[in-house]
Design a protein around this motif. Structure first.
Motif, PDB file in Angstrom:
ATOM      1  N   ASP A 199      33.988  33.352  34.504  1.00 53.19           N
ATOM      2  CA  ASP A 199      35.225  32.657  34.843  1.00 53.19           C
ATOM      3  C   ASP A 199      36.012  33.464  35.877  1.00 53.19           C
ATOM      4  O   ASP A 199      35.694  34.619  36.169  1.00 53.19           O
ATOM      5  N   ASN A 200      37.052  32.831  36.423  1.00 52.18           N
ATOM      6  CA  ASN A 200      37.813  33.460  37.498  1.00 52.18           C
ATOM      7  C   ASN A 200      38.364  34.821  37.108  1.00 52.18           C
ATOM      8  O   ASN A 200      38.345  35.775  37.896  1.00 52.18           O
ATOM      9  N   SER A 201      38.868  34.908  35.885  1.00 51.10           N
ATOM     10  CA  SER A 201      39.458  36.165  35.423  1.00 51.10           C
ATOM     11  C   SER A 201      38.417  37.282  35.399  1.00 51.10           C
ATOM     12  O   SER A 201      38.684  38.407  35.841  1.00 51.10           O
ATOM     13  N   THR A 202      37.224  36.987  34.887  1.00 56.40           N
ATOM     14  CA  THR A 202      36.177  38.004  34.809  1.00 56.40           C
ATOM     15  C   THR A 202      35.684  38.402  36.196  1.00 56.40           C
ATOM     16  O   THR A 202      35.420  39.585  36.451  1.00 56.40           O
ATOM     17  N   ILE A 203      35.585  37.425  37.114  1.00 57.27           N
ATOM     18  CA  ILE A 203      35.171  37.749  38.484  1.00 57.27           C
ATOM     19  C   ILE A 203      36.158  38.733  39.109  1.00 57.27           C
ATOM     20  O   ILE A 203      35.768  39.705  39.773  1.00 57.27           O
ATOM     21  N   LYS A 204      37.446  38.509  38.908  1.00 54.31           N
ATOM     22  CA  LYS A 204      38.448  39.409  39.468  1.00 54.31           C
ATOM     23  C   LYS A 204      38.348  40.805  38.844  1.00 54.31           C
ATOM     24  O   LYS A 204      38.540  41.815  39.526  1.00 54.31           O
ATOM     25  N   LYS A 205      38.008  40.859  37.561  1.00 58.45           N
ATOM     26  CA  LYS A 205      37.855  42.162  36.901  1.00 58.45           C
ATOM     27  C   LYS A 205      36.602  42.878  37.399  1.00 58.45           C
ATOM     28  O   LYS A 205      36.596  44.106  37.548  1.00 58.45           O
ATOM     29  N   LEU A 206      35.535  42.120  37.662  1.00 61.40           N
ATOM     30  CA  LEU A 206      34.335  42.709  38.261  1.00 61.40           C
ATOM     31  C   LEU A 206      34.653  43.237  39.654  1.00 61.40           C
ATOM     32  O   LEU A 206      34.236  44.344  40.025  1.00 61.40           O
ATOM     33  N   ASP A 207      35.378  42.470  40.432  1.00 60.50           N
ATOM     34  CA  ASP A 207      35.772  42.897  41.775  1.00 60.50           C
ATOM     35  C   ASP A 207      36.586  44.185  41.711  1.00 60.50           C
ATOM     36  O   ASP A 207      36.377  45.112  42.511  1.00 60.50           O
ATOM     37  N   LYS A 208      37.484  44.274  40.761  1.00 60.22           N
ATOM     38  CA  LYS A 208      38.301  45.483  40.575  1.00 60.22           C
ATOM     39  C   LYS A 208      37.428  46.678  40.213  1.00 60.22           C
ATOM     40  O   LYS A 208      37.633  47.796  40.720  1.00 60.22           O
ATOM     41  N   LEU A 209      36.434  46.462  39.350  1.00 58.88           N
ATOM     42  CA  LEU A 209      35.523  47.550  38.986  1.00 58.88           C
ATOM     43  C   LEU A 209      34.787  48.071  40.214  1.00 58.88           C
ATOM     44  O   LEU A 209      34.667  49.290  40.408  1.00 58.88           O
ATOM     45  N   ILE A 210      34.296  47.174  41.047  1.00 61.00           N
ATOM     46  CA  ILE A 210      33.577  47.598  42.250  1.00 61.00           C
ATOM     47  C   ILE A 210      34.511  48.365  43.182  1.00 61.00           C
ATOM     48  O   ILE A 210      34.145  49.415  43.739  1.00 61.00           O
ATOM     49  N   ARG A 211      35.735  47.874  43.358  1.00 65.38           N
ATOM     50  CA  ARG A 211      36.708  48.591  44.188  1.00 65.38           C
ATOM     51  C   ARG A 211      36.942  49.997  43.653  1.00 65.38           C
ATOM     52  O   ARG A 211      37.012  50.968  44.421  1.00 65.38           O
ATOM     53  N   ASP A 212      37.073  50.114  42.346  1.00 70.19           N
ATOM     54  CA  ASP A 212      37.329  51.421  41.739  1.00 70.19           C
ATOM     55  C   ASP A 212      36.123  52.348  41.900  1.00 70.19           C
ATOM     56  O   ASP A 212      36.288  53.553  42.156  1.00 70.19           O
ATOM     57  N   MET A 213      34.900  51.810  41.737  1.00 72.62           N
ATOM     58  CA  MET A 213      33.714  52.640  41.926  1.00 72.62           C
ATOM     59  C   MET A 213      33.620  53.130  43.367  1.00 72.62           C
ATOM     60  O   MET A 213      33.218  54.268  43.623  1.00 72.62           O
ATOM     61  N   LYS A 214      34.008  52.292  44.303  1.00 72.99           N
ATOM     62  CA  LYS A 214      34.012  52.693  45.709  1.00 72.99           C
ATOM     63  C   LYS A 214      35.069  53.777  45.961  1.00 72.99           C
ATOM     64  O   LYS A 214      34.832  54.727  46.704  1.00 72.99           O
TER      65      LYS A 214
ATOM     66  N   TYR B 153      35.243  52.709  34.151  1.00 76.56           N
ATOM     67  CA  TYR B 153      34.447  51.774  33.354  1.00 76.56           C
ATOM     68  C   TYR B 153      35.152  51.465  32.036  1.00 76.56           C
ATOM     69  O   TYR B 153      35.129  50.320  31.571  1.00 76.56           O
ATOM     70  N   ASN B 154      35.786  52.456  31.449  1.00 77.21           N
ATOM     71  CA  ASN B 154      36.579  52.192  30.245  1.00 77.21           C
ATOM     72  C   ASN B 154      37.721  51.216  30.542  1.00 77.21           C
ATOM     73  O   ASN B 154      38.048  50.358  29.718  1.00 77.21           O
ATOM     74  N   GLN B 155      38.325  51.355  31.704  1.00 76.63           N
ATOM     75  CA  GLN B 155      39.375  50.407  32.088  1.00 76.63           C
ATOM     76  C   GLN B 155      38.811  48.996  32.218  1.00 76.63           C
ATOM     77  O   GLN B 155      39.450  48.023  31.791  1.00 76.63           O
ATOM     78  N   PHE B 156      37.609  48.885  32.790  1.00 78.37           N
ATOM     79  CA  PHE B 156      36.964  47.575  32.894  1.00 78.37           C
ATOM     80  C   PHE B 156      36.687  46.987  31.518  1.00 78.37           C
ATOM     81  O   PHE B 156      36.965  45.806  31.265  1.00 78.37           O
ATOM     82  N   LEU B 157      36.135  47.798  30.623  1.00 74.60           N
ATOM     83  CA  LEU B 157      35.848  47.314  29.270  1.00 74.60           C
ATOM     84  C   LEU B 157      37.119  46.809  28.589  1.00 74.60           C
ATOM     85  O   LEU B 157      37.115  45.759  27.934  1.00 74.60           O
ATOM     86  N   THR B 158      38.207  47.546  28.744  1.00 75.67           N
ATOM     87  CA  THR B 158      39.475  47.132  28.146  1.00 75.67           C
ATOM     88  C   THR B 158      39.944  45.802  28.734  1.00 75.67           C
ATOM     89  O   THR B 158      40.375  44.897  28.004  1.00 75.67           O
ATOM     90  N   ARG B 159      39.816  45.638  30.047  1.00 71.22           N
ATOM     91  CA  ARG B 159      40.273  44.410  30.698  1.00 71.22           C
ATOM     92  C   ARG B 159      39.511  43.181  30.208  1.00 71.22           C
ATOM     93  O   ARG B 159      40.083  42.092  30.118  1.00 71.22           O
ATOM     94  N   ILE B 160      38.220  43.351  29.919  1.00 67.80           N
ATOM     95  CA  ILE B 160      37.440  42.179  29.494  1.00 67.80           C
ATOM     96  C   ILE B 160      37.409  42.019  27.973  1.00 67.80           C
ATOM     97  O   ILE B 160      36.734  41.127  27.460  1.00 67.80           O
ATOM     98  N   GLY B 161      38.143  42.876  27.272  1.00 69.77           N
ATOM     99  CA  GLY B 161      38.280  42.703  25.831  1.00 69.77           C
ATOM    100  C   GLY B 161      37.239  43.401  24.992  1.00 69.77           C
ATOM    101  O   GLY B 161      37.075  43.063  23.814  1.00 69.77           O
ATOM    102  N   LEU B 162      36.542  44.406  25.545  1.00 69.11           N
ATOM    103  CA  LEU B 162      35.585  45.200  24.788  1.00 69.11           C
ATOM    104  C   LEU B 162      36.150  46.595  24.531  1.00 69.11           C
ATOM    105  O   LEU B 162      37.106  47.025  25.194  1.00 69.11           O
ATOM    106  N   SER B 163      35.561  47.292  23.594  1.00 71.51           N
ATOM    107  CA  SER B 163      36.052  48.631  23.236  1.00 71.51           C
ATOM    108  C   SER B 163      35.712  49.626  24.350  1.00 71.51           C
ATOM    109  O   SER B 163      34.567  49.671  24.810  1.00 71.51           O
TER     110      SER B 163
END
Length: 269
Positions: free
Chosen positions: A38-53, A256-266
């Motif tokens: 969904d749109n929300s998850t795509i934006k969170k994936l995009d944020k993860l890639i930006r952060d890894m870069k 990655y922990n920030q990404f997990l938190t954003r998508i609702g995982l531990s």
């Protein structure tokens, strides 16, 4: 048509400026008729890639398999190499299942997740004396110890164990020297070769400096959850391979922990 659907989907994010890398992942998924996050998850994936870069991690990877999206419908999407989306897809062999936290292995001693990356012929940044493989274990195994090996059995091992030197990176079947390594628990695990002699491993933030002479790159592909005739039922939410990432490992854990938190995982990395 599939192309018009692709254009509509990407344009939906036009004002929000999705990275070209994220758009390429969406394009590959749509070309395969895979379910899209969904749109929300795509934006969170995009944020993860930006952060890894931003921390210098992204550009050091050849292959990234991200599978923990907290969405059971994203099995096929999770087969995409998000670093190089045009590459072949990961293949589930036998009784590999998909969970909210990622791919889960089996206790049948035959099943594995096949990643289409040959350590010798597909390597770009993964070289003989500058190499790194890492993963995030989202759920500990109840059986088995081999989180990673190759189609050349007993090579390129990352093992889940309380005290093992049976961890291998470009050294054929020789074990590491310098003491045992504890890789138990959930979270980040990494093995890096920084020279012809030096190997650095991580279990979360615990660093182990070991030695073993490099010999050759393995002419075989990656298998998760199986080595020879022993499999494990761990859940792996993330796996990557490329250059050594000793300096970047702890920054990666944070983002990655920030990404997990954003998508609702531990946030267990």
């Amino acid at each position: 048509t599939r192309m018009s659907e692709q254009i509509i989907y990407i344009n939906r994010f036009g004002n929000q400026g999705l990275l070209p890398e994220t758009q390429a992942i969406i394009t590959r998924a749509l070309s395969e008729s895979f379910a899209i996050p969904d749109n929300s998850t795509i934006k969170k994936l995009d944020k993860l890639i930006r952060d890894m870069k931003s921390v210098g991690y992204w550009e050091k990877r050849d292959y990234i398999l991200l599978s923990g999206y907290n969405d059971i419908n994203l099995l096929n999407f999770s087969r995409i190499n998000i670093k190089n989306p045009s590459w072949d897809l990961a293949t589930l062999v036998g009784d590999i299942t998909y969970t909210l936290g990622g791919f889960k292995g089996s206790d049948d001693n035959t099943s594995y997740l096949s990643l289409p990356y040959n350590y010798l012929t597909d390597s770009i940044l993964y070289t003989l004396d500058d190499a790194g493989r890492d993963m995030v274990v989202y759920q500990e195994p109840t059986v088995g110890t081999y989180l990673e090996s190759s189609t050349m059995n007993n090579r390129e091992i990352l093992r889940y164990h309380t005290s093992s030197n049976n961890q291998r990176i470009n050294q054929l079947v020789a074990n590491l020297e310098g003491g045992f390594i504890n890789t138990l628990g959930t979270g980040y695990k990494g093995i890096n070769r920084t020279s012809s002699e030096d190997v650095v491993m991580f279990n979360k933030d615990v660093q182990y400096n070991r030695t073993r002479t490099s010999v050759e790159l393995t002419n075989g592909t990656i298998r998760l959850f199986l080595n020879s005739s022993e499999s494990t039922d761990a859940v792996i939410s993330y796996y990557s391979i490329g250059a050594s990432v000793v300096d970047e490992s702890q920054d990666f854990r944070t983002i990655y922990n920030q990404f997990l938190t954003r998508i609702g995982l531990s946030p267990i990395a």
